[in-house]
Design a protein around this motif. Structure first.
Motif, PDB file in Angstrom:
ATOM      1  N   THR A 123       3.378   9.270   2.718  1.00 27.27           N
ATOM      2  CA  THR A 123       3.346   7.835   2.993  1.00 27.27           C
ATOM      3  C   THR A 123       4.548   7.455   3.852  1.00 27.27           C
ATOM      4  O   THR A 123       5.630   8.028   3.708  1.00 27.27           O
ATOM      5  CB  THR A 123       3.387   7.034   1.681  1.00 27.27           C
ATOM      6  N   ALA A 124       4.331   6.498   4.738  1.00 25.96           N
ATOM      7  CA  ALA A 124       5.400   6.030   5.635  1.00 25.96           C
ATOM      8  C   ALA A 124       6.118   4.884   4.931  1.00 25.96           C
ATOM      9  O   ALA A 124       5.648   3.762   4.947  1.00 25.96           O
ATOM     10  CB  ALA A 124       4.806   5.569   6.958  1.00 25.96           C
ATOM     11  N   GLU A 125       7.239   5.169   4.277  1.00 28.93           N
ATOM     12  CA  GLU A 125       7.877   4.140   3.454  1.00 28.93           C
ATOM     13  C   GLU A 125       9.266   3.744   3.929  1.00 28.93           C
ATOM     14  O   GLU A 125       9.789   2.723   3.495  1.00 28.93           O
ATOM     15  CB  GLU A 125       7.917   4.616   1.989  1.00 28.93           C
ATOM     16  N   GLY A 126       9.864   4.547   4.796  1.00 31.92           N
ATOM     17  CA  GLY A 126      11.229   4.231   5.235  1.00 31.92           C
ATOM     18  C   GLY A 126      11.238   3.201   6.351  1.00 31.92           C
ATOM     19  O   GLY A 126      10.231   2.965   7.017  1.00 31.92           O
ATOM     20  N   LEU A 127      12.399   2.567   6.549  1.00 33.16           N
ATOM     21  CA  LEU A 127      12.534   1.600   7.645  1.00 33.16           C
ATOM     22  C   LEU A 127      12.290   2.257   9.003  1.00 33.16           C
ATOM     23  O   LEU A 127      11.831   1.615   9.933  1.00 33.16           O
ATOM     24  CB  LEU A 127      13.944   0.996   7.628  1.00 33.16           C
TER      25      LEU A 127
ATOM     26  N   MET B  82      -1.420   6.948   6.322  1.00 34.20           N
ATOM     27  CA  MET B  82      -0.887   7.985   5.460  1.00 34.20           C
ATOM     28  C   MET B  82      -1.639   9.278   5.749  1.00 34.20           C
ATOM     29  O   MET B  82      -2.752   9.254   6.260  1.00 34.20           O
ATOM     30  CB  MET B  82      -0.933   7.596   3.985  1.00 34.20           C
TER      31      MET B  82
ATOM     32  N   ASN C  58       7.509   9.862   2.767  1.00 42.58           N
ATOM     33  CA  ASN C  58       7.654  10.363   1.397  1.00 42.58           C
ATOM     34  C   ASN C  58       6.402  11.122   1.000  1.00 42.58           C
ATOM     35  O   ASN C  58       5.292  10.641   1.212  1.00 42.58           O
ATOM     36  CB  ASN C  58       7.838   9.209   0.415  1.00 42.58           C
TER      37      ASN C  58
ATOM     38  N   SER D 198      -3.093  12.838   4.275  1.00 42.38           N
ATOM     39  CA  SER D 198      -3.369  13.569   3.040  1.00 42.38           C
ATOM     40  C   SER D 198      -3.092  15.058   3.280  1.00 42.38           C
ATOM     41  O   SER D 198      -3.282  15.578   4.373  1.00 42.38           O
ATOM     42  CB  SER D 198      -4.796  13.306   2.562  1.00 42.38           C
TER      43      SER D 198
ATOM     44  N   ARG E 146       3.955  12.134  -1.737  1.00 40.15           N
ATOM     45  CA  ARG E 146       3.573  11.595  -3.043  1.00 40.15           C
ATOM     46  C   ARG E 146       2.488  12.451  -3.685  1.00 40.15           C
ATOM     47  O   ARG E 146       1.559  12.884  -2.997  1.00 40.15           O
ATOM     48  CB  ARG E 146       3.030  10.174  -2.884  1.00 40.15           C
ATOM     49  N   THR E 147       2.616  12.673  -4.984  1.00 41.98           N
ATOM     50  CA  THR E 147       1.604  13.415  -5.729  1.00 41.98           C
ATOM     51  C   THR E 147       0.551  12.452  -6.232  1.00 41.98           C
ATOM     52  O   THR E 147       0.871  11.365  -6.697  1.00 41.98           O
ATOM     53  CB  THR E 147       2.241  14.103  -6.940  1.00 41.98           C
TER      54      THR E 147
ATOM     55  N   VAL F   8      -0.243  12.983  -0.742  1.00 43.41           N
ATOM     56  CA  VAL F   8      -0.289  12.153   0.463  1.00 43.41           C
ATOM     57  C   VAL F   8       1.133  11.916   0.940  1.00 43.41           C
ATOM     58  O   VAL F   8       2.065  11.797   0.141  1.00 43.41           O
ATOM     59  CB  VAL F   8      -0.973  10.781   0.258  1.00 43.41           C
TER      60      VAL F   8
END
Lengths: 90, 289
Positions: free
Chosen positions: A19-23, A31, A8, A33, A10-11, A17
């Motif tokens: 970010t690694a948020e998924g399964l 992460m 994802n 930048s 992200r602001t 950045v």
């Protein structure tokens, strides 16, 4: 190539950045930048097939720069994204 | 028997059988007892048996460290089933069934009461408030001159030790919480830190809250140095200091929004340090400006 699933963008104030948020990337412990132009390109190509030429075209459309500069930036970004392991060949 | 508690402004109800031994584990929660049961963030009930959950579908296994709890998450008929063990090797000690909004939960204790109740309450609190400008932190917090200073760092880095060094050397310091304080961004943008019923090995269950003075990420080193963290560094240091199911988009979005508001308004520092008084003074002199 394609962007890997599960990341994802992200602001963060004026910064970005990834970010690694998924399964799909639950084992990824980092992460990435990004500056504004990298974040712009990521948003544009996320989930689509792309290569360095795609990025060059997007840069030329968005910024007032020479093709030579755009090509260099696009190539550098593809290298960076490959090293960061956030894109995969498709 | 039902009791209502309020932690960091979020109320929740706990239902367990009258005179059950489990109430003995609720002593740390007593400073947080309230009467008002309006607008509960979540409610939780202890049960002797859960429904037959055959047909459950495994979603993920989370285990952040070998000595940290292991949580197996299943989807069962559109609700979450969690099985939780205290470490990666230990057997499951508690099962939790909860709706996907994390509002209403039932749990069944299989092993240690203390572990089961602590874990279930913390999980429910963290997950049900993730979209409410709230973060359940892994941190030790010391208060000085009416402000809370949060010390972050990996397990074993010396967060508690650093709090003790402030308290033992710098006059007027006291511990607010030693393991799991709560950060909250208020409607006016102020960031406050709250004590909680969860404080790790240190019994320090204080129902108090303070504006945050600074957040300090600790690392062990051979010499004491301190610097202000960049936005991205602060965001990353915070990111690994609270948990949540980030694959649940609404939860990840809520946690991100709160983290962003905190790191863009609270000064965040990186302290490389030895476990000595000089580290405490160096830190205090820089972060309390």
């Amino acid at each position: 190539m394609r962007t890997k699933k599960g990341f994802n963008l992200r602001t963060l104030g004026n910064e970005f950045v990834l970010t690694a948020e998924g399964l799909e990337v639950s084992d990824v412990n980092k992460m990435v930048s990004m500056n504004a132009s990298a974040a712009f390109l990521w948003k544009e190509v996320e989930g689509k097939d792309f290569d360095a030429e795609t990025l060059t075209g997007l840069l030329l459309g968005e910024y007032d720069i020479d093709r030579e500069v755009a090509e260099k930036d696009a190539a550098r970004l593809v290298r960076t994204w490959k090293e960061a392991n956030i894109v995969e060949d498709y | 028997m039902k009791k209502i508690y309020q932690v960091a402004g979020h109320r929740f109800s706990v239902v367990m059988p009258d005179s059950h031994l489990a109430w003995g584990e609720m002593t740390p929660y007593e400073p947080f007892l309230v009467e008002n049961d309006n607008d509960l963030a979540f409610s939780i009930e202890m049960v002797d048996a859960l429904p037959d959950t055959s047909g459950k579908h495994k979603i993920t296994v989370s285990c952040e460290a070998p000595d940290a709890p292991r949580i197996v998450l299943y989807d069962w008929n559109g609700i979450w089933l969690m099985e939780i063990a205290p470490t990666s090797e230990a057997p499951m000690r508690v099962c939790l069934l909860v709706d996907k909004a994390f509002k209403k939960a039932q749990f069944r204790v299989l092993g240690s009461l203390r572990f089961s109740i602590g874990t279930v309450m913390m999980l429910m609190f963290a997950f049900s408030t993730a979209q409410k400008s709230t973060l359940l932190m892994h941190s030790s917090v010391t208060v000085k001159d009416g402000k809370g200073y949060l010390f972050l760092g990996k397990s074993g880095t010396g967060k508690s030790t650093h709090s003790r060094l402030w308290i033992g050397n710098i006059p007027g310091c006291e511990l607010l919480n030693d393991d799991n304080p709560v950060l909250r961004v208020m409607d006016d943008g102020e960031v406050r830190v709250y004590g909680s019923p969860w404080s790790g090995k240190t019994p320090c269950y204080r129902n108090l809250d303070y504006p945050v003075g600074a957040i300090v990420n600790l690392k062990q080193a051979k010499a004491n140095t301190i610097r202000q963290l960049s936005l991205v560094e602060a965001y990353a240091a915070m990111y690994v200091s609270f948990s949540g199911y980030r694959f649940i988009k609404e939860m990840a979005d809520g946690l991100h929004a709160t983290n962003e508001r905190i790191v863009t308004s609270v000064p965040c520092f990186g302290l490389d340090c030895l476990p000595n008084a000089e580290a405490a003074w160096l830190c205090y002199n820089n972060v309390s400006k």
